[in-house]
Design a protein around this motif. Structure first.
Motif, PDB file in Angstrom:
ATOM      1  N   ILE A 161     105.123  50.089  66.867  1.00 43.87           N
ATOM      2  CA  ILE A 161     103.603  49.978  67.121  1.00 43.87           C
ATOM      3  C   ILE A 161     103.520  48.379  67.426  1.00 43.87           C
ATOM      4  CG2 ILE A 161     103.067  49.815  64.713  1.00 43.87           C
ATOM      5  CD1 ILE A 161     101.340  51.824  67.715  1.00 43.87           C
TER       6      ILE A 161
ATOM      7  N   GLN B 118     103.466  47.613  71.042  1.00 44.84           N
ATOM      8  CA  GLN B 118     102.129  48.172  71.628  1.00 44.84           C
ATOM      9  C   GLN B 118     100.926  47.178  71.633  1.00 44.84           C
ATOM     10  OE1 GLN B 118      99.847  51.496  70.517  1.00 44.84           O
ATOM     11  NE2 GLN B 118     100.492  52.393  72.719  1.00 44.84           N
ATOM     12  N   ALA B 119     100.891  46.772  70.076  1.00 45.22           N
ATOM     13  CA  ALA B 119      99.825  46.059  69.943  1.00 45.22           C
ATOM     14  C   ALA B 119     100.097  44.463  70.493  1.00 45.22           C
ATOM     15  CB  ALA B 119      99.919  45.833  68.082  1.00 45.22           C
TER      16      ALA B 119
ATOM     17  N   GLU C  84      94.022  49.628  65.002  1.00 44.25           N
ATOM     18  CA  GLU C  84      94.715  50.598  65.707  1.00 44.25           C
ATOM     19  C   GLU C  84      96.125  50.632  65.739  1.00 44.25           C
ATOM     20  OE1 GLU C  84      93.085  52.046  68.399  1.00 44.25           O
ATOM     21  OE2 GLU C  84      91.173  51.003  68.184  1.00 44.25           O
ATOM     22  N   TRP C  85      96.857  49.352  64.872  1.00 46.00           N
ATOM     23  CA  TRP C  85      98.314  49.566  64.949  1.00 46.00           C
ATOM     24  C   TRP C  85      99.009  49.102  63.655  1.00 46.00           C
ATOM     25  CZ3 TRP C  85     100.201  44.483  63.958  1.00 46.00           C
ATOM     26  CH2 TRP C  85      99.386  43.628  64.233  1.00 46.00           C
TER      27      TRP C  85
ATOM     28  N   GLY D 109     100.208  49.500  75.539  1.00 45.17           N
ATOM     29  CA  GLY D 109      99.046  48.669  74.780  1.00 45.17           C
ATOM     30  C   GLY D 109      98.216  48.106  75.696  1.00 45.17           C
TER      31      GLY D 109
ATOM     32  N   GLU E  58     101.515  54.050  62.688  1.00 49.39           N
ATOM     33  CA  GLU E  58     101.190  54.656  63.988  1.00 49.39           C
ATOM     34  C   GLU E  58     102.547  54.871  64.707  1.00 49.39           C
ATOM     35  OE1 GLU E  58      97.073  54.980  63.740  1.00 49.39           O
ATOM     36  OE2 GLU E  58      98.525  55.619  65.353  1.00 49.39           O
TER      37      GLU E  58
END
Lengths: 335, 256, 295
Positions: free
Chosen positions: A41, A44-45, A234-235, A220, A239
């Motif tokens: 994750i 993506q972040a 969100e992260w 992301g 996740e």
């Protein structure tokens, strides 16, 4: 169709594309090569943040209420490309540090801890990416080309996401069903064996770590540009496991399988939860999503670990002969 | 230690200890070119450790390992393999969720078509070479009498069949030196003679082989010379009948 | 100087809580070879059991006792009903870690669905502050330290002196040999899970007491610090876990006092990452060496 319905459909489509791309990135690492990237994750972040700071412009603009690094207004699609490069770079760094001869579950612990550390560092260093408040007012990419109606902007972006997903899909097919893909699966199946054949398992792992990092960052970036905001909430480290579930449910190592898994586990679960008879308290709904995700993982690992659309067997022999059962062969030839 | 006129591999003063336990202590030996050398000794003698150090899976504490004059001690396993040394493992290291043919294909020396760039450039880049490799693999399967299992997952094979695939995979790269760690482990009585026959054929074709094996009958039939290890040291290097007669060797087997 | 002493005092309390938890975590790992990432959930659920009993009027220390029993049973149940079957099903190390994470997620979020996202507190007065050799600690903190010493001491003694304890050590060093020697493997493993659950429960209640307010995810958040302590000392070594707990507990509190309190946990994690990369067997364990590097 009302504007609200249009936006709802657009959102679903974008989320599916984003989840599929992200799950493919994890699939090339975990499904094909067997790397337990418990910090997935994070990449993506990072992609989301980099895309954001490359489109937000200087931090002192807009009243200066957000504090962050860099701050450019690059024309679309540069922020997204920049994000992918950044993701690849971070993956190279993390990979070089962690992909050593550690037992796989120890290695996974290191990555999990790195994910947690990153959250703490970003949350407490306001100047980095605006701390726990995160970044907002990220401009929609079409904005940089001129002013269009909100709907046009949205549908343009949906089209772009779908295009990205298709391109990444082709990329995945090319990679996975090639001699390189075979090498990766060898690393997954038996590391000692692949090394005995003169191939470096560590090098292969590093390569997929970087590729996966870039794909995670792409997902992301798309997500952040669509939602317009991105924050630590969100992260959080759990996740990562949503993507693991997607890969396991869909079919480890199978490109189409993982795409299906991503759609089901990413978007499917989120939508399905709303139809359960458990009221509409958002905390309960969110908790239910996690519970279902966890149950799906357990169920599939128990009943069908190869996933819904398993990895295809490569039949390479040219002359067609009926496939014999191994023991029958032994008996037949008398060997 | 008897030195041979044309050794392929010369090991000098090799040692390895694990926290106070000396698994291997000043082992020196030489492997003649084209020979089928047996490495024998009681359990815990350090045979697998020596093999592991030669193949690059274990880092020696000290010592040199010269392959054709070049010191390979301490090199990582994949580099040693690239120098022409392949090995098998006690538990056959086949790739379970891949077909027998795919296993063999991964036995060819690393080639350009295996890179990311080739994968992205498209099938045309590597299709022809892969076909040639497939031809080679299929004829090898023919030789191993496993043709019908070409598209079977290696994980579904019996112990002996896995071993055949593992050795076949090692043969794909036409190595200079093959190290076999207890090749008969897990092999059924029906397939054992097949594997023994294959190893004998390899020797006849000029391959240099080092074999760790417990079944002394097999060692006697195939191996010349024989190196006896006990408690991390070399007791003797010579022929099997010399080993049988040697009092130190007999003591080691009774005690160790 | 007094700031240092007070930070050191906090450090010792944190170390106590960590020691109880880390010993539980590492003991179970040493016997079963499974990285149980649902450990934090057992801590949390036990902590809530104590909370509900406490709300009904039970003294927190008695509630801790009951919660300890519940934690042990819960941990045992998880192994008997979920982990055990998966292991027998043939799942490898990778798969097992994912299984434990899934169990943890299900447990935490089920609890959260029931109790909601709010913060909770025990009804437990901190007690009078006592001045002990320059450290100022409350009665509550002293009891926690006392419990830690007693429990970890008991575990150490049991491992050395009792038959079950020796069997556990045997299993952790050489499972095949232990089995061959007639060790009742399933029973010993079950006891290990039970004890680990008891320690998780006590650690959980102690943690909730120490940090005053807690939520349904507090235990899992603390798990990473526990892993840091266990790995630092050498996973699989209870003695190492105690030493690791002391180091992590004291370093983080002292670091927080002198540096940035928000980054307190980063220190522990930084230590963990460095240790895992440079010396994965930890500082004290011989056994852990093979485990860390083997496949």
């Amino acid at each position: 169709m009302s504007a609200a319905t249009q936006y709802y459909i657009a959102t679903i489509l974008v989320f599916i594309c984003v989840d599929v791309i992200a799950s493919w990135g994890l699939d090339i690492q975990f499904g094909v090569t067997g790397v337990l990237n418990f910090a997935y994750i994070l990449f993506q972040a990072f992609g989301a943040y980099v895309a954001a700071v490359l489109s937000l412009g200087s931090s002192s603009a807009n009243g200066g209420f957000q504090h962050y690094l860099v701050g450019l207004t690059l024309p679309f699609p540069l922020p997204i490309l920049g994000a992918m490069l950044a993701g690849a770079g971070l993956a190279a760094l993390v990979g070089l540090i962690t992909l050593r001869r550690l037992r796989s579950d120890y290695q996974a612990m290191v990555m999990l801890v790195i994910s947690v550390v990153a959250t703490i560092v970003v949350t407490s260093s306001i100047g980095l990416f605006n701390g726990s408040a995160g970044l907002s007012l990220i401009p929609n990419p079409a904005f940089t080309w001129g002013s269009f109606s909100r709907q046009t902007q949205t549908w343009f972006f949906v089209g772009f996401c779908v295009a990205c997903m298709l391109v990444v899909g082709l990329f995945m097919y090319a990679l996975v069903y090639s001699p390189f893909g075979r090498l990766l699966r060898g690393v997954r199946e038996n590391e000692a064996g692949i090394e005995a054949m003169g191939r470096s398992a560590t090098r292969a792992r590093l390569q997929v770590f970087v590729i996966g990092g870039a794909l995670a960052a792409l997902s992301g970036a798309l997500l952040a540009e669509f939602i317009g905001a991105w924050a630590p909430s969100e992260w959080l480290y759990p996740e990562t496991f949503v993507f693991f579930t997607a890969v396991i449910v869909g079919g480890r190592g199978s490109v189409s399988g993982v795409a299906l898994g991503a759609a089901l586990v990413g978007v499917g679960v989120q939508q399905a939860v709303q139809y359960l008879p458990i009221g509409s308290d958002p905390t309960v709904l969110a908790a239910m999503e996690w519970i279902i995700t966890g149950l799906l993982t357990l169920a599939f690992l128990w009943v069908r670990p190869q996933g819904l659309l398993p990895e295809r067997r490569r039949r390479l022999s040219r002359r067609t002969r009926p496939e014999m059962n191994a023991t029958a062969l032994e008996k037949a030839i008398g060997t | 230690m008897t030195s041979h006129p044309d050794p392929l591999l010369v090991v000098e003063d090799l040692a390895k200890s694990y926290g106070g336990v000396h698994a291997v202590q000043n082992v020196s030996l030489s492997i003649p070119r084209g020979s089928l050398t047996g490495l024998i000794g009681p359990n815990g003698a350090g045979k697998s450790t020596v093999l592991g150090m030669i193949a690059g899976y274990i880092r020696p504490d000290r010592g040199t390992i010269e392959l054709d004059g070049e010191d390979i001690a301490g090199l990582p396993a994949h580099r040693v393999a690239r120098s022409g040394v392949t090995r098998t493992f006690q538990a056959a290291s086949v790739f379970n969720r891949m077909t027998v043919l795919e296993n063999l294909l991964l036995g060819v020396p690393p080639w350009k078509g295996e890179s990311i760039a080739s994968a992205l450039a498209g099938r045309r880049r590597w299709r022809n070479q892969e076909r040639a490799q497939l031809d080679h693999a299929e004829s090898l399967l023919e030789r191993l009498r496993l043709r019908a299992l070409a598209d079977t997952y290696a994980g579904e094979l019996s112990g002996g069949q896995k071993r055949l695939v593992e050795i076949g995979r090692a043969m794909m790269s036409r190595p200079h030196l093959m190290l076999l760690d207890e090749p008969m482990a897990g092999v059924s009585r029906t397939l054992a003679p097949v594997i023994e026959g294959l190893i004998a054929e390899l020797r006849e074709e000029g391959m240099t082989v080092v074999l760790i094996e417990h079944e002394l009958g097999l060692v006697e039939r195939l191996c010349s010379p024989v190196i006896v290890l006990a408690q991390g040291r070399v007791l003797m290097q010579g022929e099997m009948d010399e080993a049988r007669a040697d009092p130190e060797v007999r003591r080691a087997y009774l005690v160790g | 100087m007094s700031e240092f002493v007070s930070a050191l005092g906090f450090g010792v309390v944190t170390a106590a809580i960590l020691a109880i938890s880390a010993v539980g975590f590492t003991l179970q790992f040493s016997v079963t070879n499974v990285f149980n990432l649902a450990f934090g959930s057992v801590m949390t659920i036990s902590g809530f059991v104590a909370y509900w009993l406490n709300q009904l009027g039970l003294d927190i220390w008695l509630a801790m006792g009951v919660a300890a029993l519940c934690g042990g049973l819960l941990s045992l149940a998880i192994n008997e009903l979920i982990y055990g079957p998966f292991i027998r099903h043939g799942l490898n190390l990778f798969g097992m870690v994912i299984v434990t994470i899934s169990v943890g997620l299900i447990a935490d979020h089920s609890l959260q669905a029931v109790v909601g996202p709010s913060f909770f507190s025990y009804n437990a007065p901190a007690g009078k502050a006592v001045n002990l050799a320059g450290f100022v600690l409350t009665r509550q903190e002293l009891i926690i330290i006392g419990i830690a010493i007693v429990l970890t001491g008991l575990v150490q003694v049991a491992l050395q002196r009792t038959r079950t304890g020796r069997a556990m050590r045997g299993l952790s060093v050489n499972p095949a040999l232990a089995r061959g020697c007639g060790v009742p493997v399933r029973r010993v493993i079950a006891i290990a899970w039970f004890v680990s659950g008891v320690l998780a429960a006590v650690g959980g209640v102690a943690l909730f007491l120490d940090i005053s307010t807690f939520t349904a995810t507090t235990g899992s958040e603390f798990l990473i610090v526990i892993i840091a302590a266990a790995v630092l000392g050498g996973v699989g070594s209870p003695r190492g876990a105690i030493l690791g707990a002391l180091v992590v507990g004291i370093v983080t509190e002292v670091g927080a006092a002198y540096w940035n309190p928000e980054l307190k946990d980063v220190l522990a994690f930084g230590v963990l990452i460095v240790v895992l990369l440079v010396r994965p067997q930890g500082l004290f364990s011989q056994l852990a060496t093979e485990r860390a590097l083997a496949r």
